[in-house]
Design a protein around this motif. Structure first.
Motif, short mmCIF file in Angstrom:
data_model
loop_
_atom_site.label_atom_id
_atom_site.label_comp_id
_atom_site.label_asym_id
_atom_site.label_seq_id
_atom_site.Cartn_x
_atom_site.Cartn_y
_atom_site.Cartn_z
N ASP A 1 -5.12 4.68 -8.74
CA ASP A 1 -3.79 4.10 -8.94
C ASP A 1 -3.95 2.60 -9.12
O ASP A 1 -4.93 2.01 -8.66
CB ASP A 1 -2.91 4.36 -7.73
CG ASP A 1 -2.61 5.84 -7.52
OD1 ASP A 1 -2.71 6.60 -8.49
OD2 ASP A 1 -2.27 6.21 -6.39
N THR A 2 -2.99 1.97 -9.77
CA THR A 2 -3.08 0.54 -10.05
C THR A 2 -1.92 -0.21 -9.40
O THR A 2 -0.76 0.08 -9.69
CB THR A 2 -3.05 0.28 -11.57
OG1 THR A 2 -4.11 1.01 -12.17
CG2 THR A 2 -3.18 -1.19 -11.89
N PRO A 3 -2.20 -1.15 -8.50
CA PRO A 3 -1.12 -1.95 -7.92
C PRO A 3 -0.61 -2.97 -8.95
O PRO A 3 -1.39 -3.64 -9.61
CB PRO A 3 -1.78 -2.66 -6.74
CG PRO A 3 -3.25 -2.59 -6.99
CD PRO A 3 -3.50 -1.45 -7.92
N THR B 1 4.80 -4.84 -4.27
CA THR B 1 3.83 -4.19 -5.13
C THR B 1 4.33 -2.81 -5.52
O THR B 1 4.77 -2.03 -4.68
CB THR B 1 2.48 -4.03 -4.40
OG1 THR B 1 2.05 -5.33 -3.97
CG2 THR B 1 1.42 -3.45 -5.32
N ILE C 1 3.06 0.71 -7.17
CA ILE C 1 1.79 1.42 -7.40
C ILE C 1 1.96 2.33 -8.60
O ILE C 1 2.70 3.32 -8.56
CB ILE C 1 1.38 2.24 -6.16
CG1 ILE C 1 1.30 1.35 -4.92
CG2 ILE C 1 0.05 2.95 -6.42
CD1 ILE C 1 0.31 0.21 -5.01
N TYR C 2 1.30 1.96 -9.70
CA TYR C 2 1.35 2.74 -10.93
C TYR C 2 0.33 3.87 -10.80
O TYR C 2 -0.81 3.64 -10.43
CB TYR C 2 1.03 1.86 -12.14
CG TYR C 2 1.32 2.51 -13.45
CD1 TYR C 2 2.62 2.58 -13.94
CD2 TYR C 2 0.30 3.08 -14.20
CE1 TYR C 2 2.90 3.18 -15.15
CE2 TYR C 2 0.57 3.69 -15.41
CZ TYR C 2 1.87 3.74 -15.88
OH TYR C 2 2.14 4.35 -17.08
#
Length: 87
Positions: free
Chosen positions: A45-47, A70, A72-73
């Motif tokens: 996952d990407t923040p 943030t 989370i993507y």
């Protein structure tokens, strides 16, 4: 590394109106939406850093605060699974 900027990537979906006394803090859920693919990382996952503006409904230009948070993507493979379900 450089943090990408997603300034116009998110659409505002939902926010709950709530009351809060001066000087107090509250944790609230914010729902974001995007139709753009922001990251194609299938490993993690990407923040994504976001900035939220909270304000008083009766005096929004005078009483407000910005908070960093943030989003989370999800991993790209999860994103793909979810978009296929919605088709």
């Amino acid at each position: 590394g450089t943090v990408p900027v997603y300034e116009d990537a998110f659409g505002f979906v939902n926010c709950v109106r709530f009351e809060l006394d001066a000087g107090k803090k509250s944790k609230e859920i914010v729902i974001l939406s995007t139709k753009e693919v922001l990251v194609e990382d299938e490993r993690k996952d990407t923040p994504v850093p976001i900035k939220i503006k909270a304000y008083a409904v009766d005096e929004p230009e005078r009483v407000f605060v910005y908070r960093d948070s943030t989003f989370i993507y999800p991993r790209y493979d999860i994103y793909q699974q979810q978009t296929k379900k919605g088709e």
